[in-house]
Design a protein around this motif. Sequence first.
Motif, PDB file in Angstrom:
ATOM      1  N   MET A 122      -7.588  -2.147   1.033  1.00 57.64           N
ATOM      2  CA  MET A 122      -8.687  -1.397   0.409  1.00 57.64           C
ATOM      3  C   MET A 122     -10.060  -1.920   0.823  1.00 57.64           C
ATOM      4  O   MET A 122     -10.983  -1.138   1.043  1.00 57.64           O
ATOM      5  CB  MET A 122      -8.526  -1.432  -1.113  1.00 57.64           C
ATOM      6  CG  MET A 122      -9.507  -0.570  -1.876  1.00 57.64           C
ATOM      7  SD  MET A 122     -11.067  -1.403  -2.157  1.00 57.64           S
ATOM      8  CE  MET A 122     -10.657  -2.405  -3.562  1.00 57.64           C
TER       9      MET A 122
ATOM     10  N   LYS B 278      -6.212   1.636   4.473  1.00 57.51           N
ATOM     11  CA  LYS B 278      -6.830   2.846   3.904  1.00 57.51           C
ATOM     12  C   LYS B 278      -7.924   3.491   4.765  1.00 57.51           C
ATOM     13  O   LYS B 278      -7.817   4.637   5.134  1.00 57.51           O
ATOM     14  CB  LYS B 278      -7.348   2.550   2.502  1.00 57.51           C
ATOM     15  CG  LYS B 278      -6.185   2.371   1.518  1.00 57.51           C
ATOM     16  CD  LYS B 278      -6.626   2.384   0.091  1.00 57.51           C
ATOM     17  CE  LYS B 278      -5.460   2.540  -0.870  1.00 57.51           C
ATOM     18  NZ  LYS B 278      -4.943   1.297  -1.429  1.00 57.51           N
TER      19      LYS B 278
ATOM     20  N   GLU C 115      -6.121 -10.093  -2.505  1.00 52.06           N
ATOM     21  CA  GLU C 115      -7.050  -9.021  -2.148  1.00 52.06           C
ATOM     22  C   GLU C 115      -8.437  -9.666  -2.173  1.00 52.06           C
ATOM     23  O   GLU C 115      -8.964  -9.934  -3.254  1.00 52.06           O
ATOM     24  CB  GLU C 115      -6.988  -7.902  -3.194  1.00 52.06           C
ATOM     25  CG  GLU C 115      -5.695  -7.123  -3.247  1.00 52.06           C
ATOM     26  CD  GLU C 115      -5.516  -6.443  -4.605  1.00 52.06           C
ATOM     27  OE1 GLU C 115      -5.959  -5.306  -4.770  1.00 52.06           O
ATOM     28  OE2 GLU C 115      -4.935  -7.071  -5.507  1.00 52.06           O
TER      29      GLU C 115
ATOM     30  N   ASP D  98      -5.007  -9.286   2.001  1.00 43.67           N
ATOM     31  CA  ASP D  98      -4.672  -7.868   1.908  1.00 43.67           C
ATOM     32  C   ASP D  98      -5.990  -7.101   1.809  1.00 43.67           C
ATOM     33  O   ASP D  98      -6.539  -6.922   0.727  1.00 43.67           O
ATOM     34  CB  ASP D  98      -3.782  -7.620   0.684  1.00 43.67           C
ATOM     35  CG  ASP D  98      -3.512  -6.131   0.476  1.00 43.67           C
ATOM     36  OD1 ASP D  98      -4.039  -5.309   1.247  1.00 43.67           O
ATOM     37  OD2 ASP D  98      -2.781  -5.793  -0.482  1.00 43.67           O
TER      38      ASP D  98
ATOM     39  N   TYR E 283      -2.520  -5.924  -6.807  1.00 52.29           N
ATOM     40  CA  TYR E 283      -1.727  -4.769  -6.390  1.00 52.29           C
ATOM     41  C   TYR E 283      -1.621  -4.806  -4.873  1.00 52.29           C
ATOM     42  O   TYR E 283      -2.641  -4.819  -4.177  1.00 52.29           O
ATOM     43  CB  TYR E 283      -2.376  -3.444  -6.819  1.00 52.29           C
ATOM     44  CG  TYR E 283      -1.614  -2.256  -6.315  1.00 52.29           C
ATOM     45  CD1 TYR E 283      -0.455  -1.815  -6.955  1.00 52.29           C
ATOM     46  CD2 TYR E 283      -1.997  -1.602  -5.147  1.00 52.29           C
ATOM     47  CE1 TYR E 283       0.281  -0.754  -6.462  1.00 52.29           C
ATOM     48  CE2 TYR E 283      -1.272  -0.537  -4.643  1.00 52.29           C
ATOM     49  CZ  TYR E 283      -0.130  -0.112  -5.310  1.00 52.29           C
ATOM     50  OH  TYR E 283       0.599   0.934  -4.802  1.00 52.29           O
ATOM     51  N   HIS E 284      -0.389  -4.843  -4.367  1.00 48.01           N
ATOM     52  CA  HIS E 284      -0.216  -4.899  -2.916  1.00 48.01           C
ATOM     53  C   HIS E 284       0.629  -3.748  -2.376  1.00 48.01           C
ATOM     54  O   HIS E 284       0.925  -3.728  -1.186  1.00 48.01           O
ATOM     55  CB  HIS E 284       0.402  -6.236  -2.512  1.00 48.01           C
ATOM     56  CG  HIS E 284      -0.484  -7.417  -2.809  1.00 48.01           C
ATOM     57  ND1 HIS E 284      -1.689  -7.625  -2.167  1.00 48.01           N
ATOM     58  CD2 HIS E 284      -0.360  -8.437  -3.698  1.00 48.01           C
ATOM     59  CE1 HIS E 284      -2.257  -8.730  -2.633  1.00 48.01           C
ATOM     60  NE2 HIS E 284      -1.482  -9.236  -3.564  1.00 48.01           N
TER      61      HIS E 284
ATOM     62  N   ASN F 216       1.256   2.591   6.611  1.00 50.95           N
ATOM     63  CA  ASN F 216       0.639   2.668   5.276  1.00 50.95           C
ATOM     64  C   ASN F 216       0.376   1.258   4.787  1.00 50.95           C
ATOM     65  O   ASN F 216       0.867   0.282   5.368  1.00 50.95           O
ATOM     66  CB  ASN F 216       1.520   3.442   4.296  1.00 50.95           C
ATOM     67  CG  ASN F 216       2.849   2.757   4.076  1.00 50.95           C
ATOM     68  OD1 ASN F 216       2.933   1.782   3.337  1.00 50.95           O
ATOM     69  ND2 ASN F 216       3.879   3.240   4.735  1.00 50.95           N
ATOM     70  N   GLY F 217      -0.392   1.150   3.711  1.00 52.34           N
ATOM     71  CA  GLY F 217      -0.810  -0.166   3.250  1.00 52.34           C
ATOM     72  C   GLY F 217       0.344  -1.028   2.761  1.00 52.34           C
ATOM     73  O   GLY F 217       0.409  -2.229   3.046  1.00 52.34           O
ATOM     74  N   SER F 218       1.267  -0.425   2.001  1.00 52.66           N
ATOM     75  CA  SER F 218       2.401  -1.197   1.495  1.00 52.66           C
ATOM     76  C   SER F 218       3.159  -1.823   2.661  1.00 52.66           C
ATOM     77  O   SER F 218       3.545  -2.996   2.613  1.00 52.66           O
ATOM     78  CB  SER F 218       3.358  -0.295   0.710  1.00 52.66           C
ATOM     79  OG  SER F 218       2.684   0.371  -0.329  1.00 52.66           O
TER      80      SER F 218
HETATM   81  C1  LIG Z   1      -3.545   0.924  -1.714  1.00 52.81           C
HETATM   82  C2  LIG Z   1      -3.251  -0.495  -1.491  1.00 52.81           C
HETATM   83  C3  LIG Z   1      -2.042  -0.912  -0.927  1.00 52.81           C
HETATM   84  C4  LIG Z   1      -0.931   0.051  -0.611  1.00 52.81           C
HETATM   85  O1  LIG Z   1      -1.316   0.969   0.359  1.00 52.81           O
HETATM   86  P1  LIG Z   1      -0.510   2.354   0.495  1.00 52.81           P
HETATM   87  O2  LIG Z   1      -1.055   2.980   1.725  1.00 52.81           O
HETATM   88  O3  LIG Z   1      -0.826   3.137  -0.743  1.00 52.81           O
HETATM   89  O4  LIG Z   1       0.929   2.020   0.591  1.00 52.81           O
HETATM   90  C5  LIG Z   1      -1.870  -2.261  -0.680  1.00 52.81           C
HETATM   91  N1  LIG Z   1      -2.828  -3.158  -0.975  1.00 52.81           N
HETATM   92  C6  LIG Z   1      -4.001  -2.792  -1.513  1.00 52.81           C
HETATM   93  C7  LIG Z   1      -5.028  -3.830  -1.776  1.00 52.81           C
HETATM   94  C8  LIG Z   1      -4.249  -1.456  -1.798  1.00 52.81           C
HETATM   95  O5  LIG Z   1      -5.412  -1.104  -2.357  1.00 52.81           O
END
Ligand SMILES: *Cc1c(COP(=O)(O)O)cnc(C)c1O
Length: 425
Positions: A243, A269, A206, A240, A136-137, A103-105
Amino acid sequence: MHPHLWHPYTQAKTAPLPLKVKAAQGVWLELDDGRKLIDCISSWWVNLHGHAHPKIAAAIYQQAKTLEQVIFAGFTHDPAEQLAERLLTKLPAPLSRVFYSDNGSTAVEVALKMAYQYWVNTDRPRTTFLAFEGAYHGDTFGTMAVGARSIFSAVFSDLLFEVEFLPFPAIHLEDQTIEERQSAILQTLKDKLERSPDRYAGIIIEPLVQGAGGMQMCTVEFLQGLRQVSQRYNTLLIFDEVMTGFGRTGDWFACLKANVQPDIICLSKGITGGFIPLSVTVSTEAIYDAFYSDDPTKTLYHGHSYTANPLGCAAGLASWELMQENEPAFKGMETRHLNHFAALQGHPKLEKLRITGTIAAMDIITTDRPGYLNQVGPFIRQQAIERGVLLRPLGNVLYLMPPYCITDEELVQVYGAIAEILDLL
Ligand SMILES: *Cc1c(COP(=O)(O)O)cnc(C)c1O
């Protein structure tokens, strides 16, 4: 509300009942009660080519019959190798080592650990990260620490490690002041790095678009400036792109659009086209080399049960092929948004209209409190649903992020709904 479910980002006491989705096809979500909605947020920004795409579904089915999962420590498999190779055909050359997670986190968490341990492994330990206001990360502790201290993380603030934040040079279509603001921020950064050259393990951003922080956009020149400064003062640059990756900014990756080579990139994502949770953290060979050792303490001791899940990798490969076929769609969406913006520009309830690639955003002018809790968000969401469109504003920031397969007709319906709703405000 179901008696045994706990939904994400939802205050169950005040939120409307969740809508039950029975099926989905292309940009359309089909609800249990027969209504249909255009998914104009790509289901939390993950869907690229439309829902239930038969090519990705077939790839997952084939893979599931062959090898559904295997431990990735001490073992490897074709889907993981092939997806890594595909990614590296597009990512800037110094990026060369693909680390899988789901996952992204976690992809960002891994990037922070790689960066921090890189300095430890090379006997130059550093203690702090630089990040951007409004960022937001993710929702794990490390990623909350490098994210803006917001309502999302406030309750945990005592547990978050220290991070220094720089202002984010947000732009919109009619902005005249950007160059001065950018150079002031880069100067602040230079000053910090000059004063404490051994303090910062890395800078995380980001690139081009801050997502959950409100679809704030910056220029390619700012990212290029950031790269120059971080290189000159020898700290790591982490992109990051959880997204922004996979076409969202109008090119394959924001780093390509900006022509910037980060030291580490995080992707998640869109990676499987929105089918299966998967993510990667990709580092340069130089970072990998700092972990390559006879000394066991230099190992990256990080991994997850489903690391490099073969179904996810197979979906990623199928989605990559569709990216190649649909390149004109994500490259051309900026112009389509711009054409629709002509009708919205100058609307008394709107300001700061902005577009980067497939992402269009605007601020709604309201008298309610600013930020995520602004009540215009839920109002617009409700009104949009009544008009057959799924929109989910971030507070007073209204944005569109449709799957790349959205037709002209469908986009007309979305912008038509927005125009009607604005007239209600
Ligand atoms: C959504 C997002 C995350 C976290 O991803 P998850 O899969 O929801 O944990 C991290 N960084 C950015 C830039 C995001 O948009």
